[in-house]
Design a protein around this motif. Structure first.
Motif, short mmCIF file in Angstrom:
data_model
loop_
_atom_site.label_atom_id
_atom_site.label_comp_id
_atom_site.label_asym_id
_atom_site.label_seq_id
_atom_site.Cartn_x
_atom_site.Cartn_y
_atom_site.Cartn_z
N ALA A 21 0.81 -0.97 -0.52
CA ALA A 21 0.27 -0.35 0.22
C ALA A 21 0.86 1.33 -0.15
N ALA A 22 2.12 1.16 -0.11
CA ALA A 22 2.92 2.30 0.27
C ALA A 22 2.70 3.36 1.28
N ASP A 23 1.99 4.23 0.76
CA ASP A 23 1.34 5.89 1.71
C ASP A 23 0.32 6.10 1.94
N ARG A 24 -0.61 4.39 0.95
CA ARG A 24 -1.60 4.64 1.72
C ARG A 24 -2.55 4.01 2.06
N ASN A 25 -3.79 3.52 2.52
CA ASN A 25 -4.76 3.20 3.81
C ASN A 25 -5.31 2.21 3.56
N GLU A 26 -5.46 1.21 2.38
CA GLU A 26 -6.32 0.66 2.23
C GLU A 26 -5.41 0.05 0.46
N CYS A 27 -5.80 -1.86 0.44
CA CYS A 27 -5.23 -1.67 -0.68
C CYS A 27 -6.49 -2.98 -0.88
N LYS A 28 -6.67 -4.06 -2.94
CA LYS A 28 -6.57 -4.77 -2.61
C LYS A 28 -5.95 -5.86 -3.34
N LEU A 29 -5.55 -7.01 -3.16
CA LEU A 29 -5.21 -7.98 -3.94
C LEU A 29 -6.22 -9.38 -3.98
N LEU A 30 -5.93 -9.41 -5.41
CA LEU A 30 -6.31 -10.83 -5.80
C LEU A 30 -5.76 -11.30 -5.27
N MET A 31 -6.18 -12.86 -4.72
CA MET A 31 -5.38 -14.24 -3.83
C MET A 31 -6.06 -15.33 -4.44
#
Length: 118
Positions: free
Chosen positions: A43-53
């Motif tokens: 995410a680096a400096d972001r507060n969320e992310c979406k992952l394809l798992m």
């Protein structure tokens, strides 16, 4: 099996998985013991992310390899190793709790993942 999972930071900067069908405590969805570090890299400096798992190969994926299945008295789940991340050697160990088994119906030998652009 493939699954998109959203991860987010709360006000205390703690990472959580967003799994709406999870019936247990919200604390069970907290990402700790190295999983939080991985999400910070993604995410680096972001507060969320979406992952394809996925538990099968997907294109352009990073790979987590299961190295140890923990007994329930040690928290359950599994210890995984991320050897490389974005082409760089990491040798990063992390723990994924029993929620992983809930999502995948088992502890996969390998978990393939890549970020989904938001």
């Amino acid at each position: 099996m493939e699954r998109v999972i959203r991860f987010y930071k709360n006000a205390k900067h703690e990472w959580y998985a967003d799994i709406p069908e999870w019936g247990g405590a919200i604390e069970d969805l907290q990402m700790v013991e190295g999983a939080d570090d991985l999400l910070n890299w993604i995410a680096a400096d972001r507060n969320e992310c979406k992952l394809l798992m996925a538990n099968e190969r997907i294109e352009n994926a990073e790979i987590l390899s299961l190295v140890y299945i923990r007994e329930e008295n040690l928290g359950g789940g599994g210890d995984y190793l991320l050897e490389n991340f974005r082409g760089e050697f990491k040798d990063h160990k992390l723990w994924l709790c029993n929620v992983t088994e809930f999502v995948f119906k088992q502890l996969p030998e390998r978990i393939y993942f890549r970020e989904i652009e938001q």
